[in-house]
Structures are given as structure tokens and as C-alpha cells.
Design a protein around this motif. Sequence first.
Motif, PDB file in Angstrom:
ATOM      1  N   HIS A 259      37.518  37.607  36.798  1.00  0.00           N
ATOM      2  CA  HIS A 259      38.290  38.538  36.828  1.00  0.00           C
ATOM      3  C   HIS A 259      37.588  39.574  36.672  1.00  0.00           C
ATOM      4  O   HIS A 259      36.517  39.785  35.813  1.00  0.00           O
ATOM      5  CB  HIS A 259      39.826  38.700  36.498  1.00  0.00           C
ATOM      6  CG  HIS A 259      40.329  38.484  36.657  1.00  0.00           C
ATOM      7  ND1 HIS A 259      42.261  38.485  36.263  1.00  0.00           N
ATOM      8  CD2 HIS A 259      40.644  37.465  37.637  1.00  0.00           C
ATOM      9  CE1 HIS A 259      43.520  38.058  36.705  1.00  0.00           C
ATOM     10  NE2 HIS A 259      42.016  36.877  37.722  1.00  0.00           N
TER      11      HIS A 259
ATOM     12  N   TYR B 132      50.998  31.836  31.795  1.00  0.00           N
ATOM     13  CA  TYR B 132      50.432  32.565  33.092  1.00  0.00           C
ATOM     14  C   TYR B 132      48.920  31.880  31.836  1.00  0.00           C
ATOM     15  O   TYR B 132      48.394  32.659  32.278  1.00  0.00           O
ATOM     16  CB  TYR B 132      50.480  33.083  33.836  1.00  0.00           C
ATOM     17  CG  TYR B 132      49.535  32.725  34.960  1.00  0.00           C
ATOM     18  CD1 TYR B 132      49.086  31.790  34.946  1.00  0.00           C
ATOM     19  CD2 TYR B 132      49.670  33.857  35.869  1.00  0.00           C
ATOM     20  CE1 TYR B 132      48.550  30.955  36.710  1.00  0.00           C
ATOM     21  CE2 TYR B 132      48.940  33.528  37.637  1.00  0.00           C
ATOM     22  CZ  TYR B 132      48.960  32.213  38.117  1.00  0.00           C
ATOM     23  OH  TYR B 132      48.183  31.978  38.594  1.00  0.00           O
TER      24      TYR B 132
ATOM     25  N   LYS C  19      52.776  28.000  33.861  1.00  0.00           N
ATOM     26  CA  LYS C  19      52.027  27.314  34.752  1.00  0.00           C
ATOM     27  C   LYS C  19      50.156  27.591  34.385  1.00  0.00           C
ATOM     28  O   LYS C  19      50.038  28.789  33.898  1.00  0.00           O
ATOM     29  CB  LYS C  19      52.221  28.083  35.870  1.00  0.00           C
ATOM     30  CG  LYS C  19      50.821  29.353  36.807  1.00  0.00           C
ATOM     31  CD  LYS C  19      50.820  29.108  38.306  1.00  0.00           C
ATOM     32  CE  LYS C  19      50.253  29.700  38.701  1.00  0.00           C
ATOM     33  NZ  LYS C  19      51.070  30.276  40.088  1.00  0.00           N
TER      34      LYS C  19
ATOM     35  N   HIS D 164      55.119  34.549  42.482  1.00  0.00           N
ATOM     36  CA  HIS D 164      53.713  34.482  42.436  1.00  0.00           C
ATOM     37  C   HIS D 164      53.401  35.629  41.649  1.00  0.00           C
ATOM     38  O   HIS D 164      54.370  36.993  41.910  1.00  0.00           O
ATOM     39  CB  HIS D 164      53.189  34.281  43.868  1.00  0.00           C
ATOM     40  CG  HIS D 164      51.451  35.059  44.073  1.00  0.00           C
ATOM     41  ND1 HIS D 164      51.535  35.921  44.527  1.00  0.00           N
ATOM     42  CD2 HIS D 164      50.544  34.416  42.732  1.00  0.00           C
ATOM     43  CE1 HIS D 164      50.182  36.254  44.115  1.00  0.00           C
ATOM     44  NE2 HIS D 164      49.662  34.863  43.834  1.00  0.00           N
TER      45      HIS D 164
ATOM     46  N   HIS E 194      51.247  37.810  35.642  1.00  0.00           N
ATOM     47  CA  HIS E 194      50.108  38.323  34.735  1.00  0.00           C
ATOM     48  C   HIS E 194      50.128  39.129  33.184  1.00  0.00           C
ATOM     49  O   HIS E 194      49.489  39.315  32.398  1.00  0.00           O
ATOM     50  CB  HIS E 194      49.199  38.608  35.616  1.00  0.00           C
ATOM     51  CG  HIS E 194      48.537  38.118  36.257  1.00  0.00           C
ATOM     52  ND1 HIS E 194      49.316  37.238  37.621  1.00  0.00           N
ATOM     53  CD2 HIS E 194      47.096  37.862  36.890  1.00  0.00           C
ATOM     54  CE1 HIS E 194      47.914  36.133  37.846  1.00  0.00           C
ATOM     55  NE2 HIS E 194      46.811  36.441  37.840  1.00  0.00           N
TER      56      HIS E 194
HETATM   57  O1  GKR Z   1      44.361  36.227  38.866  1.00  0.00           O
HETATM   58  O2  GKR Z   1      43.252  35.110  39.270  1.00  0.00           O
HETATM   59  C1  GKR Z   1      43.919  35.100  39.047  1.00  0.00           C
HETATM   60  C2  GKR Z   1      44.708  34.176  40.128  1.00  0.00           C
HETATM   61  O3  GKR Z   1      43.826  33.339  40.787  1.00  0.00           O
HETATM   62  C3  GKR Z   1      45.780  34.922  41.176  1.00  0.00           C
HETATM   63  O4  GKR Z   1      44.476  35.867  42.103  1.00  0.00           O
HETATM   64  C4  GKR Z   1      46.468  34.007  42.446  1.00  0.00           C
HETATM   65  O5  GKR Z   1      46.886  34.852  42.988  1.00  0.00           O
HETATM   66  O6  GKR Z   1      48.032  33.438  40.709  1.00  0.00           O
HETATM   67  C5  GKR Z   1      47.540  33.513  42.135  1.00  0.00           C
HETATM   68  C6  GKR Z   1      47.588  32.510  41.986  1.00  0.00           C
HETATM   69  O7  GKR Z   1      48.942  31.575  41.918  1.00  0.00           O
HETATM   70  O8  GKR Z   1      47.166  32.183  43.690  1.00  0.00           O
END
Ligand code: GKR
Length: 435
Positions: A25, A146, A192, A330, A359
Motif C-alpha cells: 500500500h 482484517y 480475516k 469484501h 479496512h
Molecule cells: O487492501 O491490499 C488490500 C487488499 O488486498 C484488497 O485490495 C483486496 O481487494 O481486501 C481485498 C480482498 O479481500 O481481496
Amino acid sequence: MKIVELRVHKVAIADPPLRSSYGLHAPYALRCILELKTDDGFTGIAEAHGGDAQGAALESVRGQVVGADPFQVINRLGPLVEADPTGNSADRSQTFLVPGENPYDTGARVFSAVETACFDIIGKAVGKPVCDLLGRARDEVPFSAYPFYKHAGGGGEGDDKREDEYGECLSPETIVRQVVQMRKQYGFASFKFKGGVLEPDIEVETMKALYRELGPDVPLRIDPNSAWTVETSIRVGIALKEELGRGGYLEDPTADIAGMAAVRRGLLKAGVDTPLASNVAVTGFGDIPESVKQDAVQIVLCDHHYWGGMRQVQHLGKLCKTFGLGMSMHSNSHLGISLMAMAHVAAATPHLSYACDTHYPWSQAKDEVVLGGRIKFVNGCVKIPNKPGLGVELDYDQLARGVERYAKCPYRKRDDTAEMRKHVDPNWKRVLPRW
Ligand code: GKR
Ligand code: MG
């Protein structure tokens, strides 16, 4: 009633250096805040993915939205949900694209934001919360923690560098520490874990450490975002039979529907019926028939932001129920407006029985644009407020700060590969499968 104004605010919010199979990120996550104002003084708001392209896509419907009746415009914009600006509707999958950067669902993302803002207006006009317009099934919505592998740092840059709440977490022990801290603060009852970053054996060890810490009654999930081969996925699924088998799931271990179906067959053959969940192999209604035919995915992750809005999520719920599939939700880096919209749609989707991803713990009070500050979690749940619409209003000072942060920062889209190359490995490539 008529919409007289459409405003798109592009904001940047500090984001810690979180890792996933997509990469790293950036110090700022990008979001768009949509505001629709009506001639009789109502303001509807919504939060969408961010960056210049998403901002321009939202601006592009100005002509259809301004002047329209909020009770009618969402149906008129309906074709946007199916629209495919690339002219290639064969594959809308998210395997190689991060959510919010997938051109196949641009229309669905725009529709979703307009629909949410219109429901906010309508709720305010009739004095009812959005979930009551859609049909309320529950009063509070459970969310899942998360945890992510992360490098040291709390996000932000230069003189806006933020404190690092969680420290570096790149080992099983530090992930357990992160989770304990999150649980204490938010009361989450499901977890998760974002995998696909370290060797699968270390990630298995991490899950086992979490299981030991949290006990057998806490549902666990792991999501490596397609980083594994079919064989590795089966091996991990077998190794984590106990840990994932108690109300948890294995999310997108490998790429595409055929791959997920092969994992499912391999696991069943080994006597493991841990369900497979997806927001990568299955990202739209068009994926459902093949997925059902091959028994590739047993739990579909909805997301009103890119499935085309709240009513599409309700349709998905019905479809999942019909085919005997479970449903979860999601998330991507977001602020409180998205969190409230997620809570309302989850409250109005009875079939959604798993705690929703969020998130939100990775965002910070300093960036929140909701009046009154951050949304509160009680025992890991968000309560639907007894207020009309989404139940949240914009804090215009905070919004202006977010817009200024966007103007100052160099990021204009999400690019986790570029960040990996800048900060971790100049030659990094997203190889699928990696292990
Ligand atoms: O925030 O790096 C992230 C996640 O990997 C995200 O981009 C994903 O779309 O949360 C996500 C997922 O469940 O695949
Ligand atoms: Mg996922």
C-alpha cells in the motif's frame, strides 16, 4: 424533487504500508466523496474508490444526474451497471487488477455511488434510515478484523507522517500482537488474515498461532489473493482444516474459476470441506453460472462499491441463497461513509451471514470526513443509527483537509507494484501463482 448540484471531492487518507499479493500500500489511500444536493435542501453523500480516473468517471454522469429526480435517476442510470467500456465483457475478473482500478466495472462503481447518495437523499426526505428503504433484516452488523503483514510506519509522508499504531508485523508473533490489539480496541469476533505475502508455511504457522491465541470458537479466514498454485492451495487447506473449518473459509487461494474448482475437488478428496470464498475469481453476476457449475466458490463476497450498488447486493443475496452459496462482504481502504453504506446494505441483506470485512481500523481519526469523528464499533459491530439516510453527515473542514492532502500527494491511482519497487525490491513483479 430535483438534484441541482453534483460535487466530487477527491481525498487522500493516510494508509500504513500494508502488504498483499498485489504488492504494498502507498502512504495514502485515495477515495472520492460524492455529494448530491437537491432543490429542496437535501444533501446525499456517498464514498467511492479514489484517484483521478474514478473522479472523472463520477463527473461524467453530471448531465444525467443534475436536473433529475433522485427517486427516478437511479433506475435511469441502470444500464451503467452492465456497461463494459472496454468492449470485452468476457473477463471482468480482478485477478490482475486491484479493486477500483478494474475498467470493466467503472460503470458499476459510478452507479453505486449515485445510488447510495440518492438513497441518502430519499431516506432524509421520508425520515427513514437507508436500510429501512431496502428492507431491514438486522439492527447491527458484525465486522471482521482484517490483520495484514505490514512494514514499519503508520502512513502519510513528509511532515504528515503518522504514528505507527501497530509497528512492523512480518512474523507470526507480531501478527498475533496486531490481532490482540485490534480485538481489544474494536471487539471483533471474526478474523480475516491477508496472506499471499510470505512463504505459505509461514502463513500456515501464523494462522495456527492465531488459532491458539483466539481459541476454536473464533472464525478465521485467510486470503492470499490468488498467490498459490492449486497444489499449494490444497496443501494449505489440509494443513488448516481445523483452523478454517469452524465457521471460517479459504478465500481466493488460487486464480480463476477453474483453479478454485480444482482446489475444491482436491480438498474434498482429502476429506476437507472448508468452503472457498471469492472476491477475485467471482466479481460479477456473469461469473456465477460457471462457478456454480464447477462448484468453484461456496461463499461469494459482495461489495456494493463494484457490484453495482446496494440493490445489486440484495439480488446477489437472493441468488446465493437459491444456489446454496454463502455470502460475505469484501472491503478496501475506506472512511466512515463507506462503512455506514456497507452497514446499511448488510443490514438489508438477510442472507449475508458472515461478518463483513473492513479496512476501517487502518484509517485514522485525522482523515475521517464524517461529522463527529470516527464510527464506533461495539463488540465488533456497527449499529444502524436511528437517523434518516445513511445516518452520517459531512464534516466540511475535514473534507477540505482531505482534498488538500490529495492535491499535495503525488498519488493519482492505486499502484501497489510501484510501491513495492520503491520501498521493498526494485525488481518486484506480481507473479501468479508465486508459490
Ligand atoms: O487492501 O491490499 C488490500 C487488499 O488486498 C484488497 O485490495 C483486496 O481487494 O481486501 C481485498 C480482498 O479481500 O481481496
Ligand atoms: Mg479477498
